[in-house]
Motif scaffolding. Structure first.
Motif, PDB file in Angstrom:
ATOM      1  N   ASP A  61      58.921  44.102  40.831  1.00 52.25           N
ATOM      2  CA  ASP A  61      59.790  43.685  39.730  1.00 52.25           C
ATOM      3  C   ASP A  61      59.487  44.589  38.543  1.00 52.25           C
ATOM      4  N   GLU A  62      60.499  45.373  38.137  1.00 46.79           N
ATOM      5  CA  GLU A  62      60.252  46.364  37.091  1.00 46.79           C
ATOM      6  C   GLU A  62      60.188  45.771  35.694  1.00 46.79           C
ATOM      7  N   SER A  63      60.942  44.717  35.431  1.00 49.44           N
ATOM      8  CA  SER A  63      60.907  44.241  34.051  1.00 49.44           C
ATOM      9  C   SER A  63      59.673  43.366  33.800  1.00 49.44           C
ATOM     10  N   LEU A  64      59.271  42.570  34.778  1.00 52.48           N
ATOM     11  CA  LEU A  64      58.056  41.766  34.583  1.00 52.48           C
ATOM     12  C   LEU A  64      56.786  42.561  34.910  1.00 52.48           C
ATOM     13  N   ILE A  65      56.957  43.743  35.468  1.00 52.01           N
ATOM     14  CA  ILE A  65      55.840  44.576  35.955  1.00 52.01           C
ATOM     15  C   ILE A  65      54.989  43.801  36.967  1.00 52.01           C
ATOM     16  N   LEU A  66      55.586  43.620  38.134  1.00 56.40           N
ATOM     17  CA  LEU A  66      54.875  42.967  39.242  1.00 56.40           C
ATOM     18  C   LEU A  66      54.693  44.011  40.348  1.00 56.40           C
ATOM     19  N   PRO A  67      53.478  44.161  40.836  1.00 58.99           N
ATOM     20  CA  PRO A  67      53.182  45.246  41.779  1.00 58.99           C
ATOM     21  C   PRO A  67      53.422  44.856  43.238  1.00 58.99           C
ATOM     22  N   THR A  68      53.462  45.871  44.087  1.00 56.55           N
ATOM     23  CA  THR A  68      53.610  45.639  45.528  1.00 56.55           C
ATOM     24  C   THR A  68      52.258  45.576  46.227  1.00 56.55           C
ATOM     25  N   PHE A 119      33.978  46.382  37.251  1.00 55.58           N
ATOM     26  CA  PHE A 119      35.029  46.448  38.271  1.00 55.58           C
ATOM     27  C   PHE A 119      35.958  45.237  38.142  1.00 55.58           C
ATOM     28  N   ALA A 120      37.253  45.495  38.238  1.00 55.38           N
ATOM     29  CA  ALA A 120      38.229  44.405  38.151  1.00 55.38           C
ATOM     30  C   ALA A 120      39.319  44.606  39.200  1.00 55.38           C
ATOM     31  N   GLU A 121      39.852  43.496  39.673  1.00 62.18           N
ATOM     32  CA  GLU A 121      40.930  43.572  40.667  1.00 62.18           C
ATOM     33  C   GLU A 121      42.182  42.908  40.099  1.00 62.18           C
ATOM     34  N   TRP A 122      43.289  43.600  40.186  1.00 61.42           N
ATOM     35  CA  TRP A 122      44.585  43.023  39.807  1.00 61.42           C
ATOM     36  C   TRP A 122      45.166  42.379  41.049  1.00 61.42           C
ATOM     37  N   GLN A 123      45.304  41.079  40.982  1.00 61.73           N
ATOM     38  CA  GLN A 123      45.890  40.344  42.101  1.00 61.73           C
ATOM     39  C   GLN A 123      47.401  40.368  41.943  1.00 61.73           C
ATOM     40  N   GLN A 124      48.080  40.916  42.923  1.00 52.94           N
ATOM     41  CA  GLN A 124      49.522  41.121  42.789  1.00 52.94           C
ATOM     42  C   GLN A 124      50.300  39.814  42.608  1.00 52.94           C
ATOM     43  N   GLY A 125      49.851  38.759  43.249  1.00 59.39           N
ATOM     44  CA  GLY A 125      50.548  37.478  43.163  1.00 59.39           C
ATOM     45  C   GLY A 125      51.795  37.447  44.032  1.00 59.39           C
ATOM     46  N   VAL A 126      52.343  36.248  44.203  1.00 60.69           N
ATOM     47  CA  VAL A 126      53.557  36.103  45.025  1.00 60.69           C
ATOM     48  C   VAL A 126      54.720  35.482  44.250  1.00 60.69           C
ATOM     49  N   GLU A 127      54.427  34.861  43.108  1.00 64.58           N
ATOM     50  CA  GLU A 127      55.474  34.152  42.369  1.00 64.58           C
ATOM     51  C   GLU A 127      56.460  35.130  41.724  1.00 64.58           C
ATOM     52  N   GLY A 166      55.808  35.923  37.967  1.00 63.51           N
ATOM     53  CA  GLY A 166      54.604  36.672  37.598  1.00 63.51           C
ATOM     54  C   GLY A 166      53.427  35.820  37.174  1.00 63.51           C
ATOM     55  N   SER A 167      53.561  34.492  37.287  1.00 62.40           N
ATOM     56  CA  SER A 167      52.498  33.618  36.769  1.00 62.40           C
ATOM     57  C   SER A 167      51.161  33.801  37.486  1.00 62.40           C
ATOM     58  N   ASP A 168      51.195  34.298  38.729  1.00 62.59           N
ATOM     59  CA  ASP A 168      49.921  34.500  39.454  1.00 62.59           C
ATOM     60  C   ASP A 168      49.581  35.985  39.607  1.00 62.59           C
ATOM     61  N   SER A 169      50.136  36.823  38.734  1.00 66.90           N
ATOM     62  CA  SER A 169      49.843  38.258  38.804  1.00 66.90           C
ATOM     63  C   SER A 169      49.021  38.671  37.580  1.00 66.90           C
ATOM     64  N   TYR A 170      47.709  38.766  37.765  1.00 63.50           N
ATOM     65  CA  TYR A 170      46.781  39.124  36.677  1.00 63.50           C
ATOM     66  C   TYR A 170      45.492  39.638  37.305  1.00 63.50           C
ATOM     67  N   ALA A 171      44.640  40.222  36.463  1.00 64.97           N
ATOM     68  CA  ALA A 171      43.383  40.764  36.986  1.00 64.97           C
ATOM     69  C   ALA A 171      42.260  39.745  36.888  1.00 64.97           C
ATOM     70  N   VAL A 172      41.284  39.913  37.775  1.00 62.06           N
ATOM     71  CA  VAL A 172      40.086  39.068  37.763  1.00 62.06           C
ATOM     72  C   VAL A 172      38.856  39.989  37.826  1.00 62.06           C
ATOM     73  N   PRO A 173      37.720  39.536  37.284  1.00 60.91           N
ATOM     74  CA  PRO A 173      36.531  40.390  37.342  1.00 60.91           C
ATOM     75  C   PRO A 173      35.961  40.445  38.761  1.00 60.91           C
ATOM     76  N   VAL A 174      35.440  41.597  39.144  1.00 64.24           N
ATOM     77  CA  VAL A 174      34.811  41.750  40.469  1.00 64.24           C
ATOM     78  C   VAL A 174      33.297  41.885  40.305  1.00 64.24           C
ATOM     79  N   ALA A 175      32.867  42.730  39.374  1.00 68.30           N
ATOM     80  CA  ALA A 175      31.430  42.878  39.068  1.00 68.30           C
ATOM     81  C   ALA A 175      31.321  43.445  37.658  1.00 68.30           C
ATOM     82  N   PRO A 176      30.382  42.921  36.840  1.00 66.04           N
ATOM     83  CA  PRO A 176      30.281  43.383  35.454  1.00 66.04           C
ATOM     84  C   PRO A 176      29.717  44.803  35.362  1.00 66.04           C
ATOM     85  N   ALA A 177      29.843  45.396  34.172  1.00 70.43           N
ATOM     86  CA  ALA A 177      29.412  46.786  33.966  1.00 70.43           C
ATOM     87  C   ALA A 177      27.940  46.998  34.352  1.00 70.43           C
ATOM     88  N   ASP A 178      27.094  46.005  34.098  1.00 64.62           N
ATOM     89  CA  ASP A 178      25.665  46.218  34.385  1.00 64.62           C
ATOM     90  C   ASP A 178      25.289  45.959  35.849  1.00 64.62           C
TER      91      ASP A 178
END
Ligand code: DP6
Length: 325
Positions: free
Chosen positions: A21-28, A149-157, A160-172
């Protein structure tokens, strides 16, 4: 009605390449990045009753045109969210990132703008909410909310309500380093937005790219947890090559690589042949980023500076997420 935020840029090890989705910026596909401490944007947003329109300064220069429009459209999102439709803002950004040369300046830029803008209107967003908002400015920016490290979860909705990033491991978690190899500070010819769209619409390799992501993600996350540099490096390099391969299948075909890009890729492979673990990754531009470990910093920097086409090498560590002051 004023707030300042600082956000670092990030480099994708598993690339975001394709929108559903180009206007909401939702990835594949999901993507995964490392936030870098060497490159950041610091932005102050002040909403003022006396302004008749938004004003945007980047590095002390008043901006108009496409860049201004993207900032204004993004401020509209924040205004709508806060129910303050007629309140305009003065925005001052300082960019410690060479703009539009594959260094994802839009990532730190939109992350800082989202953070400062939402704070200035008194919104207290969670990291998840902030990442979701940031995503709508520029996709890769949603990962810059976090350090390490962070992961952007593409989501399915569809919304776009479930399309956001989550932390994977902190900088240290791991002292992994990135050398940003500068070859050309020129503006790129095919923007990431346009290149991605052309690939989705026309490249027969696009489906295979998307299908290959889950296995890469699983393996790289295991590598990050175990601090297995060889595993992380090999997957990141191969994932980058696959992303760039999709552009050769597009119509019209295109590539972000130049002779200089390939010279650096070969220098990295030569380092490995000499027993020094180093791996490259490349975004939507000619410049190359090289992953290495602290104990090899001197050899890696020397080898990269020895490539005749290289104009600068900027060394960076894993960086922190958004901060305010
Ligand atoms: C190659 O985030 O710049 O750097 O969402 O259209 O603003 P828009 O695109 P953008 O694309 C970045 C693409 C990439 C890979 C990555 O950072 O994951």
């Amino acid at each position: 009605m004023k707030a300042t935020a600082k956000a670092h840029t990030n480099i994708a090890l598993i690339k975001y390449w394709g929108k559903r989705d180009e206007s909401l910026i939702l990835p594949t596909n999901n993507s995964l990045s490392l936030t870098l401490d060497g490159f950041y944007t610091k932005t102050t947003v002040e909403f003022r009753e006396d302004l008749a329109r938004d004003i945007f300064y980047l590095d002390e220069e008043r901006i108009s045109g496409v860049q201004y429009d993207r900032v204004r459209n993004f401020l509209d999102l924040i205004r709508n969210h806060a129910d303050k439709k007629d309140l305009y803002a003065q925005v001052h950004s300082i960019n410690e990132v060479p703009t539009a040369a594959g260094f994802a300046s839009s990532a730190s830029g939109f992350a800082a703008l989202a953070a400062a803008g939402s704070r200035a209107l008194g919104m207290q967003l969670s990291d998840q909410e902030l990442s979701r908002l940031t995503r709508q400015g520029s996709g890769s920016a949603c990962r810059s909310v976090y350090g390490g490290f962070a992961e952007w979860q593409q989501g399915v909705e569809a919304d776009g309500s479930d399309s956001y990033a989550v932390p994977v491991a902190p900088a240290d978690h791991w002292d992994i380093r990135v050398a940003a190899v500068v070859l050309s500070a020129k503006m790129k010819k095919v923007s990431s937005r346009e290149g991605m769209k052309r690939t989705v619409d026309t490249s027969p390799f696009f489906r295979s790219w998307v299908n290959s992501i889950p296995a890469d993600l699983e393996e790289i996350k295991q590598g990050i947890t175990e601090r297995d540099f060889d595993k992380v490096g090999h997957i990141a390099e191969a994932n980058c090559l696959k992303m760039h391969a999709t552009t050769l299948g597009a119509r019209p075909p295109f590539t972000y690589w130049t002779d200089a890009t390939m010279a650096v890729m070969q220098a990295v492979q030569a380092l490995r042949a000499n027993g020094i673990p180093a791996f490259f990754t490349i975004d939507a531009g000619p410049n190359v980023k090289v992953l290495y470990l602290p104990e090899n910093e001197i050899e890696v920097e020397k080898a990269l500076r020895n490539v005749p086409e290289v104009t600068d090498v900027i060394l960076s560590r894993s960086g922190q997420g958004i901060s305010y002051n």
